[in-house]
Design a protein around this motif. Structure first.
Motif, PDB file in Angstrom:
ATOM      1  N   ILE A 174      37.558  32.045  28.948  1.00  0.00           N
ATOM      2  CA  ILE A 174      38.102  32.607  27.453  1.00  0.00           C
ATOM      3  C   ILE A 174      37.724  31.539  26.565  1.00  0.00           C
ATOM      4  O   ILE A 174      37.733  30.265  26.919  1.00  0.00           O
ATOM      5  CB  ILE A 174      39.599  33.358  27.549  1.00  0.00           C
ATOM      6  N   VAL A 175      37.700  32.026  25.293  1.00  0.00           N
ATOM      7  CA  VAL A 175      37.670  30.836  24.285  1.00  0.00           C
ATOM      8  C   VAL A 175      38.726  31.351  23.139  1.00  0.00           C
ATOM      9  O   VAL A 175      38.491  32.686  22.581  1.00  0.00           O
ATOM     10  CB  VAL A 175      36.185  30.774  23.827  1.00  0.00           C
ATOM     11  N   TRP A 176      39.503  30.634  22.655  1.00  0.00           N
ATOM     12  CA  TRP A 176      40.394  30.778  21.738  1.00  0.00           C
ATOM     13  C   TRP A 176      39.599  30.147  20.188  1.00  0.00           C
ATOM     14  O   TRP A 176      38.931  29.193  20.331  1.00  0.00           O
ATOM     15  CB  TRP A 176      41.789  30.183  21.622  1.00  0.00           C
ATOM     16  N   ALA A 177      39.901  30.780  19.308  1.00  0.00           N
ATOM     17  CA  ALA A 177      39.332  30.386  17.729  1.00  0.00           C
ATOM     18  C   ALA A 177      40.532  30.670  16.769  1.00  0.00           C
ATOM     19  O   ALA A 177      41.052  31.999  16.743  1.00  0.00           O
ATOM     20  CB  ALA A 177      38.214  31.097  17.385  1.00  0.00           C
ATOM     21  N   GLN A 178      41.036  29.676  16.129  1.00  0.00           N
ATOM     22  CA  GLN A 178      41.989  29.908  15.036  1.00  0.00           C
ATOM     23  C   GLN A 178      41.262  30.568  13.861  1.00  0.00           C
ATOM     24  O   GLN A 178      40.556  29.945  13.272  1.00  0.00           O
ATOM     25  CB  GLN A 178      42.930  28.472  14.777  1.00  0.00           C
ATOM     26  N   LEU A 179      41.765  31.832  13.393  1.00  0.00           N
ATOM     27  CA  LEU A 179      41.169  32.433  12.340  1.00  0.00           C
ATOM     28  C   LEU A 179      41.839  32.111  10.990  1.00  0.00           C
ATOM     29  O   LEU A 179      41.312  31.892  10.030  1.00  0.00           O
ATOM     30  CB  LEU A 179      41.139  33.763  12.425  1.00  0.00           C
ATOM     31  N   GLY A 231      45.362  52.281  44.143  1.00  0.00           N
ATOM     32  CA  GLY A 231      46.582  52.249  43.532  1.00  0.00           C
ATOM     33  C   GLY A 231      47.412  51.094  43.689  1.00  0.00           C
ATOM     34  O   GLY A 231      48.619  50.794  43.262  1.00  0.00           O
ATOM     35  N   VAL A 232      46.565  49.836  43.839  1.00  0.00           N
ATOM     36  CA  VAL A 232      47.096  48.471  44.115  1.00  0.00           C
ATOM     37  C   VAL A 232      46.670  47.610  43.079  1.00  0.00           C
ATOM     38  O   VAL A 232      45.765  47.736  42.489  1.00  0.00           O
ATOM     39  CB  VAL A 232      46.694  47.824  45.345  1.00  0.00           C
ATOM     40  N   ALA A 233      47.762  46.985  42.514  1.00  0.00           N
ATOM     41  CA  ALA A 233      47.550  46.199  41.366  1.00  0.00           C
ATOM     42  C   ALA A 233      46.957  44.774  41.749  1.00  0.00           C
ATOM     43  O   ALA A 233      47.445  44.012  42.789  1.00  0.00           O
ATOM     44  CB  ALA A 233      48.681  45.906  40.538  1.00  0.00           C
ATOM     45  N   ARG A 234      46.065  44.238  40.996  1.00  0.00           N
ATOM     46  CA  ARG A 234      45.772  42.893  41.068  1.00  0.00           C
ATOM     47  C   ARG A 234      45.468  42.084  39.915  1.00  0.00           C
ATOM     48  O   ARG A 234      45.105  42.278  38.851  1.00  0.00           O
ATOM     49  CB  ARG A 234      44.260  42.896  41.670  1.00  0.00           C
ATOM     50  N   TRP A 235      46.342  40.977  40.117  1.00  0.00           N
ATOM     51  CA  TRP A 235      46.523  40.032  38.803  1.00  0.00           C
ATOM     52  C   TRP A 235      45.433  38.932  38.890  1.00  0.00           C
ATOM     53  O   TRP A 235      45.091  38.285  40.030  1.00  0.00           O
ATOM     54  CB  TRP A 235      47.765  39.307  38.695  1.00  0.00           C
ATOM     55  N   SER A 236      44.958  38.529  37.573  1.00  0.00           N
ATOM     56  CA  SER A 236      43.925  37.313  37.805  1.00  0.00           C
ATOM     57  C   SER A 236      44.364  36.448  36.370  1.00  0.00           C
ATOM     58  O   SER A 236      44.263  36.836  35.483  1.00  0.00           O
ATOM     59  CB  SER A 236      42.354  37.854  37.621  1.00  0.00           C
ATOM     60  N   ARG A 237      44.333  35.244  36.824  1.00  0.00           N
ATOM     61  CA  ARG A 237      44.750  34.434  35.734  1.00  0.00           C
ATOM     62  C   ARG A 237      43.279  33.828  34.938  1.00  0.00           C
ATOM     63  O   ARG A 237      42.388  33.307  35.618  1.00  0.00           O
ATOM     64  CB  ARG A 237      45.438  33.052  36.168  1.00  0.00           C
ATOM     65  N   LEU A 238      43.601  33.972  33.624  1.00  0.00           N
ATOM     66  CA  LEU A 238      42.287  33.674  32.747  1.00  0.00           C
ATOM     67  C   LEU A 238      42.504  32.343  32.040  1.00  0.00           C
ATOM     68  O   LEU A 238      43.564  32.171  31.574  1.00  0.00           O
ATOM     69  CB  LEU A 238      41.898  34.655  31.660  1.00  0.00           C
ATOM     70  N   ARG A 239      41.692  31.449  31.926  1.00  0.00           N
ATOM     71  CA  ARG A 239      41.900  29.910  31.633  1.00  0.00           C
ATOM     72  C   ARG A 239      40.957  29.826  30.538  1.00  0.00           C
ATOM     73  O   ARG A 239      39.543  30.123  30.323  1.00  0.00           O
ATOM     74  CB  ARG A 239      41.711  29.051  32.706  1.00  0.00           C
ATOM     75  N   GLU A 240      41.480  28.823  29.282  1.00  0.00           N
ATOM     76  CA  GLU A 240      40.698  28.461  28.181  1.00  0.00           C
ATOM     77  C   GLU A 240      39.468  27.398  28.830  1.00  0.00           C
ATOM     78  O   GLU A 240      39.665  26.478  29.396  1.00  0.00           O
ATOM     79  CB  GLU A 240      41.504  27.740  27.323  1.00  0.00           C
ATOM     80  N   CYS A 241      38.370  27.655  28.485  1.00  0.00           N
ATOM     81  CA  CYS A 241      37.021  26.819  28.685  1.00  0.00           C
ATOM     82  C   CYS A 241      36.157  26.270  27.728  1.00  0.00           C
ATOM     83  O   CYS A 241      35.193  25.982  27.865  1.00  0.00           O
ATOM     84  CB  CYS A 241      36.090  27.389  29.851  1.00  0.00           C
ATOM     85  N   GLY A 242      36.832  26.165  26.617  1.00  0.00           N
ATOM     86  CA  GLY A 242      36.294  25.687  25.543  1.00  0.00           C
ATOM     87  C   GLY A 242      36.962  26.099  24.316  1.00  0.00           C
ATOM     88  O   GLY A 242      37.647  27.034  24.142  1.00  0.00           O
ATOM     89  N   LEU A 296      56.020  30.960  26.987  1.00  0.00           N
ATOM     90  CA  LEU A 296      54.976  31.194  28.018  1.00  0.00           C
ATOM     91  C   LEU A 296      53.761  31.111  26.756  1.00  0.00           C
ATOM     92  O   LEU A 296      53.688  31.810  25.721  1.00  0.00           O
ATOM     93  CB  LEU A 296      55.029  32.111  28.857  1.00  0.00           C
ATOM     94  N   ASN A 297      52.599  30.867  27.284  1.00  0.00           N
ATOM     95  CA  ASN A 297      51.074  31.109  26.787  1.00  0.00           C
ATOM     96  C   ASN A 297      50.204  31.131  27.574  1.00  0.00           C
ATOM     97  O   ASN A 297      48.761  30.920  27.408  1.00  0.00           O
ATOM     98  CB  ASN A 297      50.733  29.843  25.633  1.00  0.00           C
ATOM     99  N   ASP A 298      50.467  31.924  28.997  1.00  0.00           N
ATOM    100  CA  ASP A 298      49.537  31.910  29.880  1.00  0.00           C
ATOM    101  C   ASP A 298      48.706  33.410  29.663  1.00  0.00           C
ATOM    102  O   ASP A 298      49.462  34.391  29.078  1.00  0.00           O
ATOM    103  CB  ASP A 298      50.172  32.117  31.399  1.00  0.00           C
ATOM    104  N   LEU A 299      47.442  33.754  30.274  1.00  0.00           N
ATOM    105  CA  LEU A 299      46.758  34.910  29.712  1.00  0.00           C
ATOM    106  C   LEU A 299      46.643  35.440  31.367  1.00  0.00           C
ATOM    107  O   LEU A 299      45.929  34.655  32.231  1.00  0.00           O
ATOM    108  CB  LEU A 299      45.678  34.547  29.008  1.00  0.00           C
ATOM    109  N   TRP A 300      46.626  36.866  31.595  1.00  0.00           N
ATOM    110  CA  TRP A 300      46.502  37.441  32.813  1.00  0.00           C
ATOM    111  C   TRP A 300      45.838  38.568  32.649  1.00  0.00           C
ATOM    112  O   TRP A 300      46.081  39.248  31.599  1.00  0.00           O
ATOM    113  CB  TRP A 300      47.888  37.724  33.423  1.00  0.00           C
ATOM    114  N   ALA A 335      39.397  24.041  17.388  1.00  0.00           N
ATOM    115  CA  ALA A 335      40.681  24.659  17.614  1.00  0.00           C
ATOM    116  C   ALA A 335      41.174  24.615  19.133  1.00  0.00           C
ATOM    117  O   ALA A 335      40.507  24.237  19.959  1.00  0.00           O
ATOM    118  CB  ALA A 335      40.572  26.141  17.375  1.00  0.00           C
ATOM    119  N   THR A 336      42.585  24.373  19.119  1.00  0.00           N
ATOM    120  CA  THR A 336      43.125  24.451  20.199  1.00  0.00           C
ATOM    121  C   THR A 336      43.725  25.611  20.987  1.00  0.00           C
ATOM    122  O   THR A 336      43.779  26.558  20.139  1.00  0.00           O
ATOM    123  CB  THR A 336      44.110  23.400  20.496  1.00  0.00           C
ATOM    124  N   GLU A 337      44.343  25.709  22.055  1.00  0.00           N
ATOM    125  CA  GLU A 337      44.935  26.967  22.470  1.00  0.00           C
ATOM    126  C   GLU A 337      46.409  27.099  21.545  1.00  0.00           C
ATOM    127  O   GLU A 337      46.807  26.178  20.986  1.00  0.00           O
ATOM    128  CB  GLU A 337      45.649  26.895  24.021  1.00  0.00           C
TER     129      GLU A 337
END
Length: 607
Positions: A7-12, A339-350, A327-331, A355-357
């Motif tokens: 993912i990529v964050w951009a401060q608008l 019917g089973v839930a699956r979580w995946s951690r998404l991380r900043e890659c640029g 917290l500032n984590d993204l899942w 801008a920062t996170e």
């Protein structure tokens, strides 16, 4: 790391003006035919002061503008349940400023007021719909709440989910109802029927209020506040997290939840969703987070994005309020076919533009726009309140990802217009406006909706419009009938067909049968409402004709009929008077010795 996890964050926007720093606000997207626009309402700022303003954020230009509103403006508030249904911002409950509520605590007081904001009107118009809530049978069900709390649906904070594509039904989950008590009930607001109902629980004598330590292993989620909910498969809802305060004498701790639930509207029941991951492979228990529907191309199955919130250190489930961490984590949450839930951690890659996170925060908003990216607005951190705006997008969208589906409006209705139709009820001349609204309004709207459906005209909304109050009012009662104006929202492609449909002679007959009283179509206009007077309609302002008699003809007939009736009655009265006068004169003559038509001479006395 694949493209879907990068993912990529951009401060608008980093400047605060005009959107002041806030948390506990609402943000929802509305598709205007070109792009999704984000409408921001309310929230709480410095010194716990509440906001009552409305802002429009355009993700294409990154502009943020203050929106003018009129009508029955609600008190400033925060932590309300709010969502966009159709073209209305639906606002319920929350915390209002202490200055506006007598007997409030230091900063705020709960409210269960209910408002609708028409975002297509200019200026946008507020309408107080508390009467709709008070008419609901569930509002008078006093057994739902502890003794002494009275009746009614108590304030519900930040738990609103719009289910169907055009917002036909809104669900309200849980909420903090004050005094360390929490609701476990699920309420529903049905937009077409304009009705409130209790969906869960349904057992007789049930109560909504809970307090103390939550019971584990139950068949439904415990009462809680600051959880997050989102639509699932268009008809159900997914529900995650939340918290409740545990009071033990002078000691107060906060208990956080990390359970995941699905609520079925059809069966009006809950079911828990098992999760494969454990430990660090799944989010920590939390509240004040956001749970947003993920872009459709991101996951083959249903997917949601969870961001931020607040929790206890070390993934603990409870702690003291002073030990809370932001917290500032993204899942990414996916529910597989089994019917089973699956979580995946998404991380900043640029980052973009250096801008920062975003800093860790809670009680923010995260809104999906154009099925491409998410817009993060505001929130509260460890030591500050934020007024910044960020976008979250993916480093590279897969080339085989489908184009954005237009779901907010069908192709024919990407541009919408109001058609105002003025109805005349000649037999309701002495009815009270409230009687007109309650007895006839719903049946007329349902009848008009069926007529348009049969004519293949898709009406997005039909509402009673009162030119004197700006909408949502009653019919106007006159000496010779009642005028009622309805605003019909349709796509521009349907506008002409709607007008032609209302000219059909069968329309007033059908509506008369539906409402049980005579109905005539006087006039109609596109874009601008018609004045609610006979004289203004006679002068042709906005009138385009109608299927019934025109107003000038009605007025002429009424005037001539009244004059003729008065002249007839006067003539009858004169004839009756003359007849009685002649009859009494003849009777007096018969009783005297004087023969009619003869003069008799007598002696004249001269004294």
């Amino acid at each position: 790391m694949d493209n879907k996890s990068c993912i990529v964050w951009a401060q608008l926007r980093s400047t605060y003006y005009p959107l002041l720093p806030r948390y506990g606000h609402s943000a929802a997207a509305f598709f205007n035919g070109t792009t999704d626009l984000v409408y921001v309402y309310g929230g709480r700022g410095e010194n716990a002061s509440a906001f009552g303003d409305v802002f429009l954020f355009d993700p294409l230009s990154s502009s943020c503008n203050f929106e003018l509103t009129d009508g029955a403006t609600p008190a400033a508030r925060s932590f309300q349940s709010a969502t966009i249904a159709g073209h209305r911002y639906v606002v319920f409950g929350g915390l209002t400023s202490a200055a506006e509520v007598s007997g409030a605590n230091e900063y705020s007081a709960t409210t269960n007021s209910f408002y609708l904001l028409d975002i297509l009107r200019r200026p946008m118009n507020w309408a107080d719909r508390m009467q709709v809530l008070e008419r609901a049978p569930v509002f008078r069900k006093s057994t739902l709440w502890p003794p002494g709390w009275g009746c009614g649906i108590v304030p519900i904070q930040k738990q609103a989910v719009t289910l169907t594509k055009r917002g036909q039904q809104i669900l309200y989950f849980g909420g903090d109802i004050g005094n360390s008590m929490y609701s476990r009930c699920v309420f529903s607001y049905d937009f077409p029927q304009s009705t409130w109902s209790l969906l869960y629980p349904q057992s007789p004598g049930t109560t909504c209020a809970e307090s103390g330590v939550a019971i584990t292993g139950a068949s439904a989620p415990a009462g809680r506040a600051a959880a997050a909910a989102a639509p699932f498969s268009g008809h159900d809802a997914v529900y995650y997290g939340g918290s409740r305060a545990i009071v033990n004498g002078s000691n107060v701790s906060i208990m956080f939840f990390d359970d995941l639930w699905l609520f079925s509207v059809a069966s009006q029941s809950w079911r828990t969703v098992p999760t494969l991951e454990t430990g660090d492979a799944r989010p920590a228990p939390r509240d004040g987070h956001s749970l947003t529907v993920a872009p459709s191309w991101l996951s083959e199955s249903s997917g949601w994005l969870l961001y931020g919130g607040r929790s206890c250190p070390g993934n603990q489930s409870s702690c003291n309020p002073q030990d809370l961490v932001m917290l500032n984590d993204l899942w990414l949450l996916r529910i597989e076919g089994n019917g089973v839930a699956r979580w995946s951690r998404l991380r900043e890659c640029g980052s973009l533009s250096g801008a920062t996170e975003p800093l860790a925060r809670s009680f923010h908003t995260m809104t999906l726009v154009n099925d491409e990216k998410l817009i993060l607005i505001g929130g509260v951190g460890d030591e500050s309140i934020f007024g910044d705006v960020w976008s979250l997008q993916w480093k590279a969208r897969p080339p085989d990802a489908p184009a954005r589906p237009v779901q907010s409006l069908p192709l024919e209705t990407r541009r919408v217009v109001y058609i105002y139709v003025l109805f005349y009820f000649p037999k309701l001349s002495w009815y009270a406006p409230e009687q007109f609204t309650v007895a006839i309004d719903e049946s007329l709207k349902q009848g008009l909706q069926r007529i348009l459906v049969n004519a293949y005209v898709e009406a997005l909304d039909i509402e009673l419009f009162d030119a004197t109050s700006g909408g949502g009012g009653h019919g106007k009662v006159l000496a010779r009938g009642t005028l009622a104006q309805y605003a019909v929202l349709v796509g521009s492609a349907f506008a002409r067909k709607l007008i032609l449909t209302t000219q059909d002679q069968e329309v007033p007959r059908y509506l008369s049968a539906q409402t049980g009283t005579s109905v005539e179509v006087l006039a109609y206009a596109a874009g601008q409402p018609l004045p609610m007077t006979f004289s203004s309609v006679e002068s042709g302002q906005g009138s385009q004709g109608g299927s019934g008699l025109s107003t000038s003809i009605i007025a002429t007939i009424a005037t001539i009929s009244s004059a003729a009736a008065a002249a007839f009655l006067l003539g009858i009265a004169i004839l009756l008077y003359r007849w009685r006068w002649r009859r009494r004169r003849i009777q007096r003559m018969r009783m005297s010795s004087v023969t009619p038509g003869r003069i008799e001479h007598g002696r004249v006395n001269t004294s």
